[in-house]
Motif scaffolding. Sequence first.
Motif, PDB file in Angstrom:
ATOM      1  N   THR A  66     -49.667  33.702 -17.088  1.00 15.86           N
ATOM      2  CA  THR A  66     -49.197  33.683 -15.700  1.00 15.86           C
ATOM      3  C   THR A  66     -50.246  33.070 -14.781  1.00 15.86           C
ATOM      4  N   ILE A  67     -49.752  32.526 -13.666  1.00 18.63           N
ATOM      5  CA  ILE A  67     -50.606  31.996 -12.602  1.00 18.63           C
ATOM      6  C   ILE A  67     -50.145  32.618 -11.290  1.00 18.63           C
ATOM      7  N   HIS A  68     -51.074  33.214 -10.574  1.00 21.16           N
ATOM      8  CA  HIS A  68     -50.800  33.737  -9.229  1.00 21.16           C
ATOM      9  C   HIS A  68     -51.678  32.986  -8.234  1.00 21.16           C
ATOM     10  N   ILE A  69     -51.072  32.464  -7.175  1.00 15.49           N
ATOM     11  CA  ILE A  69     -51.803  31.814  -6.098  1.00 15.49           C
ATOM     12  C   ILE A  69     -51.516  32.586  -4.812  1.00 15.49           C
ATOM     13  N   ASP A  70     -52.569  33.109  -4.205  1.00 12.80           N
ATOM     14  CA  ASP A  70     -52.417  33.965  -3.015  1.00 12.80           C
ATOM     15  C   ASP A  70     -51.439  35.110  -3.263  1.00 12.80           C
ATOM     16  N   GLY A  71     -51.468  35.647  -4.470  1.00 12.11           N
ATOM     17  CA  GLY A  71     -50.614  36.778  -4.807  1.00 12.11           C
ATOM     18  C   GLY A  71     -49.208  36.410  -5.209  1.00 12.11           C
ATOM     19  N   ARG A  72     -48.845  35.135  -5.117  1.00 13.53           N
ATOM     20  CA  ARG A  72     -47.484  34.695  -5.477  1.00 13.53           C
ATOM     21  C   ARG A  72     -47.460  34.186  -6.913  1.00 13.53           C
TER      22      ARG A  72
END
Length: 352
Positions: A66-72
Amino acid sequence: MSSPKDNVAPLALSGLSHRYGDTPVLHGVNLSVKSGEFVVLLGPSGCGKTTLLRSVAGLVNPEGGTIHIDGRLTNENGAERIATEHRGVGLVFQEYALFPHMSVAENVGYGLQPSSSARVHGLLELVGLGELADRYPASLSGGQQQRVALARALAPRPSLLLLDEPFANVDAALRDSLGGLLRKVAKEQGASVLMVTHDQEAALSMADRVVVLEPTTQGGVVVQDAAPMTVYQKPQTKTVATLTGPCTFVDVLGQGETADSPFGPLTLMEPYQGPATTVLRPEQLRFIGDPEGDVVLEHHQFAAGTHRLHCHGKSGATHVQHSSAQGVPELGAKGRIEVTGSVWTLPSDRAE
C-alpha cells in the motif's frame, strides 16, 4: 493548535512489491517520510529506486503493498485508488521536462489553479531566477533549468516533493550549491522530500535520513534506514559501505572490545566475538614510511587539500587519506598502515 493532518506522515509505504514480467524489482519495502523531512533513496542500479519513486508519483501501479500520501490510500495491492494528478505531489525529473514553447514564468505557473503571478515571481526570486522570467528553456543553463523545474514543482504547494536524480545533468561544480538551494527552498516551502540518487556525496550531505536499497533475487529490499552519519560509520552490509564512500575491507578476529588484524590490534565500535570483516575508511588510515614495511605505495590522487594514496600489501589494496600539507611519499615507497580510532565490524554473514 495543531490539526489532525499535522500528525499524518506525508508518505507511508507498506510491503511495497513489484515486478516487470518475470523480473522482481521491489520486495516488501516499508518506508515513511515525516513532515518536513528530507529522505534520500540510495542504491545500486537495478535495486528498484526509480520504480519506487514512480509508484509514489502514480506512474507505476505496484502489484503489492500500500501507498498512503497525506493519509490517503493511493494504491492497494495492484489497485490504483487515486490518480497521479490528484495526489498533490511535486515531481522533478532528471530531464527537467520543461515546456520549450513556454517562458520560465509560464513553466512555473503551469498547473496553478487559479493562476497567481505573485506566487510564480515569488518562487523565481527564491531560486534566484527573478530576472529570467521571460526567457525560454533553450536559453538557460542546466543548473538554471533545474531551478525552474524545482520552482514549478513547488508552485502548487505540495506536501511531498519527489526528485529523480536531480543532479544527473548538472556538473560537479554546481551540484553542491544547487543541492543546498534545493534543501533550503523545500524547507522554506514546507515540503517533505523523497529523492532518488546514485550520488553518495549528495545523499550524505543533504539527507535527514538515508534509505539504502539492495537488489536480491526477490527484488530490491531496504537494508538500512538511518541518519547519514550512521549509514557512513556503521554500514549494515558491504553494499552499503561501498555505496557511501571509499573503504577497505579487512578480515579480523573479534576479541570483544578489540580485534586481531593484519594492521595489529584494532578497537571496535561495538564488542564482537569471532570472525568478522572491518570497514576501514580512508580518513581512518595513515601510511607510515618504513623501508622494512610490507605495504607499497602504488598510486596517488590529488583532491583539494588531501591526497588519496593507493597502497598494496599482504592485506590487499588499501586507500589512505593523506594531508597534502605533509608532502606526498614517492611512488614505490615502502611502509606500513596505521589505523586510528575505533572501527566498525560486519559479521561474516553480512560481509559476503
